[in-house]
Design an enzyme around this catalytic site. Structure first.
Site, short mmCIF file in Angstrom:
data_model
loop_
_atom_site.label_atom_id
_atom_site.label_comp_id
_atom_site.label_asym_id
_atom_site.label_seq_id
_atom_site.Cartn_x
_atom_site.Cartn_y
_atom_site.Cartn_z
N ALA A 36 0.85 -1.20 0.00
CA ALA A 36 0.00 0.00 0.00
C ALA A 36 0.89 1.24 0.00
O ALA A 36 0.73 2.15 0.82
CB ALA A 36 -0.96 0.00 1.19
N HIS A 38 2.88 4.65 -0.46
CA HIS A 38 2.54 6.06 -0.67
C HIS A 38 3.82 6.85 -0.91
O HIS A 38 4.91 6.26 -1.05
CB HIS A 38 1.75 6.61 0.52
N HIS A 41 6.78 6.05 1.35
CA HIS A 41 7.50 4.84 0.95
C HIS A 41 8.38 5.12 -0.27
O HIS A 41 9.52 4.63 -0.36
CB HIS A 41 6.52 3.72 0.59
N GLY A 157 11.81 4.02 7.95
CA GLY A 157 11.39 5.39 8.14
C GLY A 157 11.41 5.80 9.60
O GLY A 157 11.16 4.98 10.50
N LYS A 159 9.28 7.68 11.01
CA LYS A 159 7.94 7.84 11.57
C LYS A 159 7.66 6.75 12.61
O LYS A 159 7.08 7.02 13.66
CB LYS A 159 6.87 7.79 10.48
N GLN A 163 9.91 1.24 16.32
CA GLN A 163 10.33 0.14 15.46
C GLN A 163 11.77 0.33 15.00
O GLN A 163 12.57 -0.62 15.00
CB GLN A 163 9.42 0.04 14.24
N LEU A 194 2.77 10.91 6.46
CA LEU A 194 2.18 9.97 5.52
C LEU A 194 2.16 8.56 6.10
O LEU A 194 3.13 8.12 6.71
CB LEU A 194 2.94 9.99 4.20
#
Length: 280
Positions: A36, A38, A41, A157, A159, A163, A194
């Site tokens: 998915a 965006h 990514h 990432g 964000k 993780q 995003l």
């Protein structure tokens, strides 16, 4: 434009990576995703492509990262669209295995555990999520390992700050010959981080979700205290705060806001859970 080679089995991906290394590739960039894709990514995929001889992106919705009642079945999937987007940035290989290919015996008997750092914040709300993420990336590191003739770099990432930290710790704790490279958050023009889950938001909910970035920025500028930032989010229609904290970015321990600390926020906007963060 020639698109990436799509590998659906472990054997096929290993064969493709081995052939490219034999032909002279000395750096392999791996970007693990759940698809998915965006623009955020795409930015990470561009970095993976630009900084390596061989760029590999995995597209796998990992069931181990979803708890009871979470959106595994409804999680957005669009492999053809993902491959087309990755072709635009010149990715060489896409690894898109089935669940059966990754976990042929069902739930793995042996898995990676995330410890205390994986049981707080996101881990408290989503028990087992980080164990699943570490387990699948552990497998991807092994599958994509190019051997001694080349270097493996993995891209994540910023964000997903918790993780990212856990991936860095796994590499350090297990002495993996893998370099973790972090890519800054990509935002909409309005400031919303995003995320694949943003597509669940209505236009009105997306406007309400901007309160997350707005309060992070105000906290970082010293315009709000943590208490007032939490109150501002609680006051926003359709937004329900999970946590808003500042932590030491090295171990996620709670600290008072100050230079070098990391502010983390998670909230539900309507039925959609969003996360964001900002360095103070």
């Amino acid at each position: 434009m020639t698109g990436p080679v799509v590998c659906t089995t472990v054997a096929q991906l290993r064969e493709e990576i081995g052939a490219r290394v034999t032909r002279g590739a000395r750096t392999v960039g791996l970007f693990p995703t759940m698809g998915a894709l965006h623009d955020g990514h795409a930015r990470i995929a561009q970095r993976t492509r630009a900084e390596n001889d061989l760029a590999v992106v995995s597209v796998f919705v990992n069931p181990l990262q979803f708890g009871p009642g979470e959106d595994f079945e409804s999680y957005p999937r669009d492999l053809d669209g993902d491959v087309a987007r990755l072709a635009e940035v010149g990715v060489d290989l896409v690894f898109a295995p089935s669940v059966e290919q990754m976990y042929p015996d069902g739930t793995p008997v042996v898995s990676v555990t995330s410890g205390r750092a994986g049981s707080i914040l996101e881990g408290a709300t989503r028990p087992g999520h980080f164990d699943g993420a570490l387990t699948v990336v552990n497998k991807l590191f092994t599958i994509a390992a190019p051997g001694p003739a080349a270097e493996l770099r993995a891209y994540f990432g910023e964000k997903d700050a918790q993780q990212l930290l856990l991936m860095q710790r796994m590499v350090r704790d297990f002495d993996y010959p893998v370099e973790i490279r972090a890519v800054p958050i990509v935002r909409s023009e309005q400031g919303l981080a995003l995320s694949s889950r943003n597509q669940y938001l209505s236009a009105e909910q997306a406007d309400h979700a901007l309160v997350l970035h707005r309060t992070l920025r105000a906290l970082a500028a010293g315009e709000l205290t943590l208490e007032r930032a939490r109150s501002a989010i609680d006051a926003e229609p359709e937004v329900r705060l999970d946590y808003f904290v500042t932590v030491d970015p090295g171990d996620l321990s709670l600290v008072e806001p100050g230079p070098g600390t990391l502010a983390l926020v998670a909230a539900w906007v309507g039925p959609t859970r969003l996360i964001d963060n900002m360095r103070i």
